[in-house]
Design a protein around this motif. Structure first.
Motif, PDB file in Angstrom:
ATOM      1  N   TYR A  91      32.156   6.385  63.645  1.00  0.00           N
ATOM      2  CA  TYR A  91      31.608   5.052  63.418  1.00  0.00           C
ATOM      3  C   TYR A  91      32.732   4.018  63.460  1.00  0.00           C
ATOM      4  O   TYR A  91      33.769   4.200  62.824  1.00  0.00           O
ATOM      5  CB  TYR A  91      30.883   5.001  62.076  1.00  0.00           C
ATOM      6  N   PHE A  92      32.496   2.951  64.201  1.00  0.00           N
ATOM      7  CA  PHE A  92      33.487   1.903  64.382  1.00  0.00           C
ATOM      8  C   PHE A  92      32.957   0.584  63.848  1.00  0.00           C
ATOM      9  O   PHE A  92      31.828   0.192  64.140  1.00  0.00           O
ATOM     10  CB  PHE A  92      33.820   1.725  65.866  1.00  0.00           C
ATOM     11  N   CYS A  93      33.790  -0.091  63.114  1.00  0.00           N
ATOM     12  CA  CYS A  93      33.506  -1.451  62.696  1.00  0.00           C
ATOM     13  C   CYS A  93      33.908  -2.384  63.836  1.00  0.00           C
ATOM     14  O   CYS A  93      34.878  -2.098  64.560  1.00  0.00           O
ATOM     15  CB  CYS A  93      34.320  -1.759  61.442  1.00  0.00           C
ATOM     16  N   ALA A  94      33.191  -3.484  63.984  1.00  0.00           N
ATOM     17  CA  ALA A  94      33.496  -4.414  65.062  1.00  0.00           C
ATOM     18  C   ALA A  94      33.272  -5.845  64.608  1.00  0.00           C
ATOM     19  O   ALA A  94      32.493  -6.105  63.681  1.00  0.00           O
ATOM     20  CB  ALA A  94      32.628  -4.115  66.285  1.00  0.00           C
ATOM     21  N   ALA A  95      33.946  -6.759  65.291  1.00  0.00           N
ATOM     22  CA  ALA A  95      33.780  -8.184  65.008  1.00  0.00           C
ATOM     23  C   ALA A  95      33.833  -8.956  66.316  1.00  0.00           C
ATOM     24  O   ALA A  95      34.533  -8.563  67.252  1.00  0.00           O
ATOM     25  CB  ALA A  95      34.858  -8.675  64.046  1.00  0.00           C
ATOM     26  N   GLY A  96      33.095 -10.054  66.351  1.00  0.00           N
ATOM     27  CA  GLY A  96      33.097 -10.862  67.557  1.00  0.00           C
ATOM     28  C   GLY A  96      32.614 -12.271  67.287  1.00  0.00           C
ATOM     29  O   GLY A  96      31.950 -12.530  66.285  1.00  0.00           O
ATOM     30  N   HIS A  97      32.946 -13.148  68.208  1.00  0.00           N
ATOM     31  CA  HIS A  97      32.479 -14.528  68.079  1.00  0.00           C
ATOM     32  C   HIS A  97      30.959 -14.591  68.156  1.00  0.00           C
ATOM     33  O   HIS A  97      30.339 -15.500  67.599  1.00  0.00           O
ATOM     34  CB  HIS A  97      33.089 -15.385  69.191  1.00  0.00           C
ATOM     35  N   CYS A  99      27.290 -11.963  68.337  1.00  0.00           N
ATOM     36  CA  CYS A  99      26.760 -10.613  68.164  1.00  0.00           C
ATOM     37  C   CYS A  99      26.460  -9.946  69.510  1.00  0.00           C
ATOM     38  O   CYS A  99      26.082  -8.770  69.537  1.00  0.00           O
ATOM     39  CB  CYS A  99      25.488 -10.645  67.318  1.00  0.00           C
ATOM     40  N   LEU A 100      26.643 -10.675  70.586  1.00  0.00           N
ATOM     41  CA  LEU A 100      26.446 -10.105  71.915  1.00  0.00           C
ATOM     42  C   LEU A 100      27.768  -9.676  72.548  1.00  0.00           C
ATOM     43  O   LEU A 100      27.766  -9.031  73.603  1.00  0.00           O
ATOM     44  CB  LEU A 100      25.752 -11.127  72.827  1.00  0.00           C
ATOM     45  N   ALA A 101      28.879 -10.036  71.933  1.00  0.00           N
ATOM     46  CA  ALA A 101      30.182  -9.703  72.518  1.00  0.00           C
ATOM     47  C   ALA A 101      31.181  -9.454  71.409  1.00  0.00           C
ATOM     48  O   ALA A 101      31.637 -10.388  70.743  1.00  0.00           O
ATOM     49  CB  ALA A 101      30.663 -10.843  73.413  1.00  0.00           C
ATOM     50  N   PHE A 102      31.528  -8.189  71.208  1.00  0.00           N
ATOM     51  CA  PHE A 102      32.478  -7.823  70.166  1.00  0.00           C
ATOM     52  C   PHE A 102      33.840  -7.590  70.786  1.00  0.00           C
ATOM     53  O   PHE A 102      33.997  -6.758  71.673  1.00  0.00           O
ATOM     54  CB  PHE A 102      31.993  -6.565  69.451  1.00  0.00           C
ATOM     55  N   GLY A 103      34.823  -8.294  70.280  1.00  0.00           N
ATOM     56  CA  GLY A 103      36.159  -8.184  70.851  1.00  0.00           C
ATOM     57  C   GLY A 103      37.132  -7.389  70.017  1.00  0.00           C
ATOM     58  O   GLY A 103      38.214  -7.028  70.496  1.00  0.00           O
ATOM     59  N   TYR A 104      36.758  -7.101  68.779  1.00  0.00           N
ATOM     60  CA  TYR A 104      37.666  -6.391  67.876  1.00  0.00           C
ATOM     61  C   TYR A 104      36.967  -5.142  67.332  1.00  0.00           C
ATOM     62  O   TYR A 104      35.802  -5.205  66.932  1.00  0.00           O
ATOM     63  CB  TYR A 104      38.086  -7.290  66.717  1.00  0.00           C
ATOM     64  N   PHE A 105      37.722  -4.057  67.315  1.00  0.00           N
ATOM     65  CA  PHE A 105      37.187  -2.802  66.803  1.00  0.00           C
ATOM     66  C   PHE A 105      38.198  -2.160  65.871  1.00  0.00           C
ATOM     67  O   PHE A 105      39.419  -2.281  66.088  1.00  0.00           O
ATOM     68  CB  PHE A 105      36.872  -1.835  67.948  1.00  0.00           C
ATOM     69  N   GLY A 106      37.688  -1.447  64.874  1.00  0.00           N
ATOM     70  CA  GLY A 106      38.550  -0.661  64.012  1.00  0.00           C
ATOM     71  C   GLY A 106      38.884   0.663  64.659  1.00  0.00           C
ATOM     72  O   GLY A 106      38.497   0.946  65.787  1.00  0.00           O
ATOM     73  N   GLN A 107      39.605   1.491  63.904  1.00  0.00           N
ATOM     74  CA  GLN A 107      40.071   2.760  64.456  1.00  0.00           C
ATOM     75  C   GLN A 107      39.011   3.844  64.385  1.00  0.00           C
ATOM     76  O   GLN A 107      39.136   4.890  65.024  1.00  0.00           O
ATOM     77  CB  GLN A 107      41.339   3.213  63.711  1.00  0.00           C
ATOM     78  N   GLY A 108      37.962   3.612  63.618  1.00  0.00           N
ATOM     79  CA  GLY A 108      36.870   4.574  63.529  1.00  0.00           C
ATOM     80  C   GLY A 108      36.978   5.479  62.327  1.00  0.00           C
ATOM     81  O   GLY A 108      38.066   5.770  61.843  1.00  0.00           O
ATOM     82  N   THR A 109      35.833   5.915  61.844  1.00  0.00           N
ATOM     83  CA  THR A 109      35.767   6.874  60.754  1.00  0.00           C
ATOM     84  C   THR A 109      34.684   7.893  61.077  1.00  0.00           C
ATOM     85  O   THR A 109      33.608   7.542  61.570  1.00  0.00           O
ATOM     86  CB  THR A 109      35.497   6.165  59.405  1.00  0.00           C
ATOM     87  N   GLN A 110      34.988   9.159  60.812  1.00  0.00           N
ATOM     88  CA  GLN A 110      34.089  10.244  61.199  1.00  0.00           C
ATOM     89  C   GLN A 110      33.012  10.454  60.149  1.00  0.00           C
ATOM     90  O   GLN A 110      33.292  10.495  58.950  1.00  0.00           O
ATOM     91  CB  GLN A 110      34.872  11.534  61.400  1.00  0.00           C
ATOM     92  N   VAL A 111      31.785  10.583  60.625  1.00  0.00           N
ATOM     93  CA  VAL A 111      30.652  10.946  59.779  1.00  0.00           C
ATOM     94  C   VAL A 111      30.056  12.230  60.342  1.00  0.00           C
ATOM     95  O   VAL A 111      29.717  12.295  61.524  1.00  0.00           O
ATOM     96  CB  VAL A 111      29.587   9.832  59.757  1.00  0.00           C
ATOM     97  N   THR A 112      29.969  13.243  59.500  1.00  0.00           N
ATOM     98  CA  THR A 112      29.418  14.526  59.917  1.00  0.00           C
ATOM     99  C   THR A 112      28.258  14.891  58.999  1.00  0.00           C
ATOM    100  O   THR A 112      28.434  14.942  57.772  1.00  0.00           O
ATOM    101  CB  THR A 112      30.479  15.622  59.873  1.00  0.00           C
TER     102      THR A 112
END
Length: 115
Positions: A91-97, A99-112
């Motif tokens: 799962y990745f967190c994201a941010a953008g100007h 909601c149709l275009a996200f320019g920033y993403f986190g490194q991700g976290t695993q969900v099992t």
């Protein structure tokens, strides 16, 4: 480069719950659209949930009614309930100007999710 840092991933049995958190700068958290994506190896990244700068939320059909996105001036959280094995992903967190275009993403976290 804006930093997004996820936390809260882990392993859970089917039917369980997890809460993911994403830390962001105050500016990003308040002014940007934030969202959560997930990806399984070999498959395309899926947009799971978004929350706009004014708090409007959207969800993919696959998680509607199970996941809840929220945010405050520190970032965003994703509360996941009634988890199924098919929710297993990074799962990745994201941010953008927008909601149709996200320019920033986190490194991700695993969900099992185990059955």
């Amino acid at each position: 480069q804006e930093q997004l840092v996820e936390s809260g991933g882990g392993s859970v049995e089917a039917g369980g719950s997890l809460r993911l958190s994403c830390a962001a700068s105050r500016y990003i958290a308040l002014r940007y659209c934030m969202g959560w994506f997930r990806q399984v190896p070999g498959k395309e990244r899926e947009k799971v949930a978004t929350i706009s700068d004014i708090g409007k939320t959207t969800y993919s059909d696959s998680v509607k009614g199970k996941f809840t996105i929220s945010k405050d001036n520190r970032g965003t959280t994703l509360q996941m309930t009634s988890l199924k094995p098919e929710d297993t992903a990074t799962y990745f967190c994201a941010a953008g100007h927008s909601c149709l275009a996200f320019g920033y993403f986190g490194q991700g976290t695993q969900v099992t999710v185990s059955s």
